[in-house]
Design a protein around this motif. Sequence first.
Motif, PDB file in Angstrom:
ATOM      1  N   LEU A 155       0.823  -1.204   0.000  1.00 25.40           N
ATOM      2  CA  LEU A 155       0.000   0.000   0.000  1.00 25.40           C
ATOM      3  C   LEU A 155       0.861   1.259   0.000  1.00 25.40           C
ATOM      4  CD1 LEU A 155      -2.809  -0.960   2.555  1.00 25.40           C
ATOM      5  CD2 LEU A 155      -3.113  -0.551   0.103  1.00 25.40           C
ATOM      6  N   ALA A 156       1.915   1.262   0.801  1.00 27.70           N
ATOM      7  CA  ALA A 156       2.790   2.430   0.882  1.00 27.70           C
ATOM      8  C   ALA A 156       3.458   2.726  -0.454  1.00 27.70           C
ATOM      9  CB  ALA A 156       3.846   2.219   1.966  1.00 27.70           C
ATOM     10  N   GLY A 157       3.605   1.702  -1.291  1.00 24.46           N
ATOM     11  CA  GLY A 157       4.238   1.876  -2.595  1.00 24.46           C
ATOM     12  C   GLY A 157       3.300   2.354  -3.685  1.00 24.46           C
ATOM     13  N   LEU A 158       2.023   2.536  -3.366  1.00 22.34           N
ATOM     14  CA  LEU A 158       1.072   2.958  -4.387  1.00 22.34           C
ATOM     15  C   LEU A 158       1.195   4.436  -4.738  1.00 22.34           C
ATOM     16  CD1 LEU A 158      -2.185   1.021  -3.378  1.00 22.34           C
ATOM     17  CD2 LEU A 158      -0.426   0.404  -5.056  1.00 22.34           C
ATOM     18  N   ALA A 159       1.988   5.170  -3.966  1.00 22.04           N
ATOM     19  CA  ALA A 159       2.265   6.578  -4.280  1.00 22.04           C
ATOM     20  C   ALA A 159       3.777   6.713  -4.442  1.00 22.04           C
ATOM     21  CB  ALA A 159       1.747   7.487  -3.173  1.00 22.04           C
ATOM     22  N   PRO A 160       4.314   6.243  -5.582  1.00 23.09           N
ATOM     23  CA  PRO A 160       5.782   6.136  -5.731  1.00 23.09           C
ATOM     24  C   PRO A 160       6.517   7.458  -5.628  1.00 23.09           C
ATOM     25  CG  PRO A 160       4.656   5.779  -7.829  1.00 23.09           C
ATOM     26  CD  PRO A 160       3.596   5.770  -6.779  1.00 23.09           C
ATOM     27  N   GLY A 161       5.856   8.568  -5.901  1.00 23.53           N
ATOM     28  CA  GLY A 161       6.532   9.857  -5.820  1.00 23.53           C
ATOM     29  C   GLY A 161       6.533  10.462  -4.436  1.00 23.53           C
ATOM     30  N   ALA A 162       5.808   9.844  -3.512  1.00 26.43           N
ATOM     31  CA  ALA A 162       5.705  10.399  -2.165  1.00 26.43           C
ATOM     32  C   ALA A 162       6.976  10.124  -1.382  1.00 26.43           C
ATOM     33  CB  ALA A 162       4.507   9.798  -1.435  1.00 26.43           C
ATOM     34  N   GLY A 163       7.431  11.108  -0.655  1.00 22.01           N
ATOM     35  CA  GLY A 163       8.623  10.930   0.170  1.00 22.01           C
ATOM     36  C   GLY A 163       8.259  10.744   1.621  1.00 22.01           C
ATOM     37  N   GLY A 164       9.282  10.780   2.468  1.00 21.85           N
ATOM     38  CA  GLY A 164       9.066  10.685   3.901  1.00 21.85           C
ATOM     39  C   GLY A 164       9.042   9.266   4.404  1.00 21.85           C
ATOM     40  N   ASP A 165       8.644   9.095   5.652  1.00 20.02           N
ATOM     41  CA  ASP A 165       8.613   7.780   6.273  1.00 20.02           C
ATOM     42  C   ASP A 165       7.418   6.969   5.773  1.00 20.02           C
ATOM     43  OD1 ASP A 165       6.442   8.934   7.545  1.00 20.02           O
ATOM     44  OD2 ASP A 165       7.418   9.087   9.493  1.00 20.02           O
ATOM     45  N   ARG A 166       7.325   5.730   6.223  1.00 18.02           N
ATOM     46  CA  ARG A 166       6.273   4.856   5.716  1.00 18.02           C
ATOM     47  C   ARG A 166       4.886   5.411   6.027  1.00 18.02           C
ATOM     48  NH1 ARG A 166       6.712  -1.406   7.047  1.00 18.02           N
ATOM     49  NH2 ARG A 166       6.722  -0.575   9.179  1.00 18.02           N
ATOM     50  N   ARG A 167       4.686   5.975   7.185  1.00 16.14           N
ATOM     51  CA  ARG A 167       3.367   6.521   7.512  1.00 16.14           C
ATOM     52  C   ARG A 167       3.004   7.651   6.556  1.00 16.14           C
ATOM     53  NH1 ARG A 167      -0.983   6.350  10.267  1.00 16.14           N
ATOM     54  NH2 ARG A 167      -1.999   8.178  11.146  1.00 16.14           N
ATOM     55  N   SER A 168       3.934   8.507   6.220  1.00 16.01           N
ATOM     56  CA  SER A 168       3.659   9.588   5.271  1.00 16.01           C
ATOM     57  C   SER A 168       3.319   9.024   3.905  1.00 16.01           C
ATOM     58  CB  SER A 168       4.866  10.520   5.167  1.00 16.01           C
ATOM     59  OG  SER A 168       5.153  11.127   6.409  1.00 16.01           O
ATOM     60  N   ARG A 169       4.054   8.000   3.474  1.00 13.12           N
ATOM     61  CA  ARG A 169       3.781   7.382   2.180  1.00 13.12           C
ATOM     62  C   ARG A 169       2.430   6.671   2.177  1.00 13.12           C
ATOM     63  NH1 ARG A 169       7.345   3.465   1.699  1.00 13.12           N
ATOM     64  NH2 ARG A 169       8.606   3.880   3.547  1.00 13.12           N
ATOM     65  N   LEU A 170       2.069   6.079   3.300  1.00 14.84           N
ATOM     66  CA  LEU A 170       0.756   5.438   3.396  1.00 14.84           C
ATOM     67  C   LEU A 170      -0.372   6.458   3.276  1.00 14.84           C
ATOM     68  CD1 LEU A 170       1.481   2.879   6.234  1.00 14.84           C
ATOM     69  CD2 LEU A 170       0.585   2.286   3.973  1.00 14.84           C
ATOM     70  N   ARG A 171      -0.207   7.583   3.901  1.00 12.56           N
ATOM     71  CA  ARG A 171      -1.246   8.619   3.830  1.00 12.56           C
ATOM     72  C   ARG A 171      -1.393   9.112   2.392  1.00 12.56           C
ATOM     73  NH1 ARG A 171      -3.099  10.355   8.643  1.00 12.56           N
ATOM     74  NH2 ARG A 171      -3.884  12.294   7.751  1.00 12.56           N
ATOM     75  N   ALA A 172      -0.267   9.311   1.699  1.00 18.05           N
ATOM     76  CA  ALA A 172      -0.320   9.741   0.299  1.00 18.05           C
ATOM     77  C   ALA A 172      -0.962   8.670  -0.571  1.00 18.05           C
ATOM     78  CB  ALA A 172       1.081  10.070  -0.209  1.00 18.05           C
ATOM     79  N   ALA A 173      -0.624   7.413  -0.307  1.00 16.52           N
ATOM     80  CA  ALA A 173      -1.174   6.313  -1.100  1.00 16.52           C
ATOM     81  C   ALA A 173      -2.678   6.185  -0.897  1.00 16.52           C
ATOM     82  CB  ALA A 173      -0.474   5.009  -0.736  1.00 16.52           C
ATOM     83  N   MET A 174      -3.131   6.274   0.344  1.00 12.72           N
ATOM     84  CA  MET A 174      -4.563   6.129   0.600  1.00 12.72           C
ATOM     85  C   MET A 174      -5.341   7.326   0.046  1.00 12.72           C
ATOM     86  SD  MET A 174      -4.808   3.169   1.714  1.00 12.72           S
ATOM     87  CE  MET A 174      -6.588   3.182   1.961  1.00 12.72           C
ATOM     88  N   HIS A 175      -4.705   8.472  -0.034  1.00 15.02           N
ATOM     89  CA  HIS A 175      -5.348   9.611  -0.690  1.00 15.02           C
ATOM     90  C   HIS A 175      -5.537   9.311  -2.172  1.00 15.02           C
ATOM     91  CE1 HIS A 175      -6.486  13.750  -1.540  1.00 15.02           C
ATOM     92  NE2 HIS A 175      -5.570  13.789  -2.489  1.00 15.02           N
TER      93      HIS A 175
END
Length: 405
Positions: free
Chosen positions: A274-294
Motif C-alpha cells: 500500500l505504501a508503494g502505491l504513491a511512488p513519488g511520495a517521500g518521507g517515512d512509511r506513515r507519510s507514504r501510506l497517507r499519500a497512497a490512501m489519498h
Amino acid sequence: MSLDVVALRREFPSLRSGIAHFDGPGGTQTPEVVAAAVAAVLTGPLSNRGRVVASEVNADRAVAAFRQAYADLLGVPAGGIVHGRSATQLTYDFSRALAKDWRVGDEVVVSRLDHDANVRPWVQAATAKGAEVRWIDFDPATSELDLGSVEAVITPRTRLVAITAASNLIGTRPPVRAVADVAHAAGALVYVDGVHYAAHQAVDVPALGADLFVCSPYKFLGPHCGVLAADPGLLETLRPDKLVPSTDAVPERFELGTLPYEVMAGATAAVDFLAGLAPGAGGDRRSRLRAAMHAVDEHERRLLGMLEAGLAELGPAVVVHSRAAERTPTLLLTLPGRATWDAYEFLARRDVLAPAGSFYAYEPFRRLGLDDPHGLRLGLAPYTDDSDVARVLDGLAALLKTASA
C-alpha cells in the motif's frame, strides 16, 4: 498524485481470471508480493521465537515487523498493536476482558449501523453482567447516523460505546469523533470497528477518538487475520484470561497461543505494498501510506461517480440504499420486482462478482426494512478499473431486459 491502476493490476495474479470483482468489502484479492512474503517465512528457516538460532530470529523479526507496520498504518505505538485471528475474535476477546469490571446498572451502547461483530459481543457481554444495552440509531431514508440518539443514549453510567467507522453494508461513515467526544465526556471507552474504513481511508486512531480500533488486513490486500490498535497504557489496565506460563507483557498478553508468523509477514507486506502505491511520495512509511490512501480514495471516488451515474440511467428498476454524504465506495442495491440473489447469479455467469446477502450486518439490514431478504452489494477496491464498472452496468442493464420472476 493519481493511482496507476494498469500497473497495479499486474501485481495480482488472480485478476488474470477475467473476473470483475465487486466483493472487496468481503475480502480483497491478494498481490503476488504478499503471497511471496508468506511463503518466504514458511520455508524459513522458522521455529518458535528466540534470539539465538536463525529460525528463532526469523520468527521474532516477523512479529516486530508486523507491529511496526500496523503502528505506521494506524497511528499508534508499536506496543499497542495486537494480532488476532479475525476482527470478530479480537472483539469477543476484548469484550470479555472489559466486561470483568461491569456491574448491574452499567450501560453499554451499540449501533444499529454496525456489522454484528461489533454488536453481538458487546450485547452478550453486557447481558452476562446485567448491564443495560442502549442503541444508537440511523435513518434508513438518508443512511445517516442519528446524532440526536447519540446524546440521548450515552449517560454517566455508560461504560463503553461501540461504533463503526464505516458501514460494510451501505458505506456510511458516521462522525466517529463526535460520538467519541460525547462518550469520553461521560467517562466511557470507545471501541471502533474500522474493518471497512481502513480499506478506503488513511487511518489516524487518536484523531478518530478511538480508544480501541480493530481492522482486518484481508480487506486491504493482505492475508486473513485481525489487528487491534490501542494505547499501550490502556492495554496495561486490561487483564484477559490466559495461560499461567504465557507472557503478561503488553501487547502479547492478548495473543493466545503461538503466533502465525507467516500470516504476520504477509500482513506486513500488504502495508508495504500500500505504501508503494504513491511512488513519488517521500518521507517515512506513515507519510507514504497517507499519500497512497489519498490516491486510492481519489481513484475510488471517480469510479463511484461513474457507477452511480450509470445506475441512475437504469431508472427506478434499481434502488440504491447507500445515501450518506460521507461514505465509502460501497453501494447496496435492490431491484423492485426482482430477487437480488437472481441478479447475483446472472452477473456471476458473466464473471462479474457482486454478492447478494445481508453480509453479517444484521441490525442495519433489519433497520432498512427491505422487501428482499438480500441486497446486492457493489464494492470498489484499488484494483477496480473503468472496464469493471462498465461490465457490471452492462450486466445489470441486460438483466433488466429479461422477464422478471
